[in-house]
Design a protein around this motif. Structure first.
Motif, PDB file in Angstrom:
ATOM      1  N   GLN A 121     -40.459 -16.485  25.338  1.00  0.00           N
ATOM      2  CA  GLN A 121     -40.436 -15.875  24.011  1.00  0.00           C
ATOM      3  C   GLN A 121     -41.209 -14.564  23.929  1.00  0.00           C
ATOM      4  N   GLY A 122     -42.041 -14.279  24.906  1.00  0.00           N
ATOM      5  CA  GLY A 122     -42.796 -13.042  24.853  1.00  0.00           C
ATOM      6  C   GLY A 122     -43.738 -12.922  26.029  1.00  0.00           C
TER       7      GLY A 122
ATOM      8  N   LYS B  77     -46.738  -8.553  21.793  1.00  0.00           N
ATOM      9  CA  LYS B  77     -46.083  -7.397  22.412  1.00  0.00           C
ATOM     10  C   LYS B  77     -46.775  -6.077  22.083  1.00  0.00           C
TER      11      LYS B  77
ATOM     12  N   HIS C 192     -46.434 -14.669  19.315  1.00  0.00           N
ATOM     13  CA  HIS C 192     -45.444 -13.819  19.958  1.00  0.00           C
ATOM     14  C   HIS C 192     -45.174 -12.504  19.225  1.00  0.00           C
TER      15      HIS C 192
END
Length: 410
Positions: free
Chosen positions: A139-140, A121, A117
Motif C-alpha cells: 500500500q505504500g 509518501k 500510508h
C-alpha cells in the motif's frame, strides 16, 4: 532474506542464523541481485545509545515533514506523554497503526488517525516506535531519500522470520526512556526551526479536528440504521466507557471512540487473533479487581473465546466485566482476508462467501444468562443506550458479568 539473516547474525547477541527458503524460490534466478549492495539495516547498540539519540533528534529537528508511527509503545503507559511531547517539539504527525495499546491520546492535536500510508509518501523522516509492521509495502513505501529510525526494546523484531523494513538508525531501548530523551534533544536542538514547527502544528491541529469530526459524522449517519451501524454503536459504547479499561477485539469501528487515558486500552496482540479478548479482560480484572473492565468483540471472536468457560469462571471468581458483542452473523475477519488476498477469486464474487456465515446470532446473550450473568440483545438503535446502562448496573451494582449482544451490519 539474506540481508535479514546477516542483520540478525551481527546484532547482539551475535550468533549463527539458519536460513531456509522454499525450493521454488531457490530454483528461480534473482533478476537484479547485487551481492555488493550494502544492507540498509543499522544495527542497534544495546541500551540507549547517546550518539544514536543525538543523530535521531537532529534528523527530527530539521525534518520538513516528520512522521511517527507507533503500534505498541503504549505498553509502557509512561511512554504516552513523552511521545506527545516529542510530536509537539518536532511538529510531527503521529499515526497509531494497528495499535495494541493507547500510544497517544486521540485528543492530542498531532494524532493523525490510524493509517500511515497517505502521510508516508511525503515524510522525509519516519520514526517507527515498537512496530513490527509499520506500514504495508503493497500500500505504500517511504519516499526516496527519507530517513527511517526504528526504535524499540527489540527494534529488529528478531522472532519474526521475514521483516524487510529499512532502518537508517536503530535505537534499542524502552520507549518511555527513549522518547523522553529524544524530546529533550529535539527541543534543545539549535537547528530546529520553531516557526516551521509552529506552522506544521497548526496544520496538524486542523487535520486532527477534521478527523474527529469525520469519525463522529460517520457514527451519526448510522444512528437510524437497522441492522445497527458498527460506527454508531462504537460511539455509544465509548460514551459509556469513560473511566473504564477497554479490551477491543473489534478493530474496525472502535478505536476512534475508545478510552483516552494511558493504560486504558488494549487491542488484539499480533501474536494471535480471534478469541483473545474475553480471557484477556478477565485476566486484567483478576489482577485489578477495583477496575471497571469492558470488552468489545465480534460474534465470531466471542464464540472462539469459549464464552461458557469464561463466564462460569467469571461468576465463580467474582469477576464482573461488561462485554459488547457486535453480531454481524459471520466471520468478518475471514471474509475480509479472503477478499484482500484473492480479490478476483470465486469466493469474493459469490453471493454468499463460503464458510463465513454463522446464521442467527441474536441469542448469544443467553450464554452469560446460563452462567448467572446479565444478557440482552439489541436490534434497534433507540434501545442501545438503555441496554448499556442496564448492563453497567449489573456489573457495577450487582457484581455480575454482563453481555450486550448488538445486531450490526457487516
Amino acid at each position: 532474506m539474506i540481508d535479514r539473516g546477516l542483520s540478525l547474525a551481527l546484532a547482539e547477541p551475535q550468533g549463527p542464523v539458519y536460513l531456509t527458503l522454499p525450493r521454488e524460490i531457490l530454483f528461480d534466478p534473482p533478476p537484479d541481485f547485487d551481492p555488493g549492495k550494502e544492507i540498509r539495516q543499522d544495527l542497534p547498540v544495546q541500551g540507549l545509545d547517546p550518539a544514536g539519540v543525538a543523530q535521531a533528534a537532529s534528523w527530527l529537528a530539521q525534518a520538513r515533514k516528520p512522521l511517527i508511527i507507533a503500534t505498541a509503545s503504549g505498553r509502557e503507559p509512561g511512554a504516552v506523554a513523552p511521545l506527545g511531547r516529542l510530536a509537539r517539539a518536532a511538529g510531527a504527525a503521529v499515526v497509531s497503526f494497528n495499535a495494541e495499546y493507547l500510544n497517544l491520546p486521540r485528543s492530542h492535536p498531532c494524532h493523525q488517525g490510524f493509517d500511515p500510508h497517505p502521510l508516508l509518501k511525503e515524510a522525509d523522516v519516519v520514526l517507527v516506535v515498537e512496530s513490527a509492521s509499520p506500514w504495508y509495502p503493497r500500500q505504500g513505501a517511504v519516499a526516496p531519500g527519507a530517513k527511517v529510525i526504528q526504535l524499540g526494546r527489540d527494534p529488529l523484531h528478531a522472532p519474526i522470520p521475514v521483516r524487510c523494513f529499512p532502518s537508517d538508525l536503530t535505537l534499542q531501548a524502552g520507549p518511555a526512556q527513549a522518547l523522553e530523551a529524544l524530546a529533550r534533544e529535539v527541543e534543545a536542538h539549535p537547528r530546529r526551526d520553531q516557526a516551521a514547527v509552529a506552522g506544521r502544528l497548526e496544520k496538524l491541529k486542523e487535520n486532527h479536528g477534521a478527523l474527529v469530526r469525520g469519525w463522529q459524522k460517520e457514527a451519526d449517519q448510522g444512528a437510524g440504521e437497522i441492522p445497527l451501524s458498527p460506527a454508531w454503536v462504537s460511539a455509544r459504547v465509548g460514551r459509556v466507557l469513560e473511566g473504564w479499561v477497554l479490551f477491543n477485539e473489534y478493530y474496525n469501528a472502535m478505536p476512534p471512540f475508545a478510552p483516552d487515558e494511558p493504560g486504558s486500552y488494549f487491542c488484539t496482540p499480533h501474536a494471535g487473533f480471534l478469541g483473545w479478548g474475553l480471557g484477556a479482560s478477565l485476566g486484567y480484572k483478576l489482577g485489578r479487581p477495583e477496575a471497571r473492565v469492558a470488552l468489545t468483540v465480534g460474534d465470531g471472536s466471542y464464540i472462539f473465546a469459549a464464552p461458557t468457560a469464561c463466564h462460569l469462571f467469571a461468576a465463580a471468581q467474582g469477576l464482573p466485566t461488561l462485554t459488547v458483542v457486535h453480531s454481524n452473523s459471520g466471520y468478518n475477519a475471514v471474509r475480509q482476508a479472503t477478499r484482500a488476498v484473492h480479490p478476483d477469486g470465486h469466493a469474493a464474487s459469490a453471493a454468499h462467501l463460503p464458510l463465513t456465515e454463522l446464521g442467527d446470532t441474536s441469542g448469544l446473550h443467553k450464554v452469560v444468562e446460563a452462567c448467572g450473568g446479565y444478557g440482552e440483545t439489541v436490534d434497534r438503535p433507540e434501545r442501545i443506550d438503555q441496554a448499556l446502562e442496564r448492563a453497567v448496573e449489573a456489573v457495577v451494582r450487582e457484581k455480575r458479568p454482563a453481555v450486550v449482544n448488538v445486531v450490526v451490519s457487516w
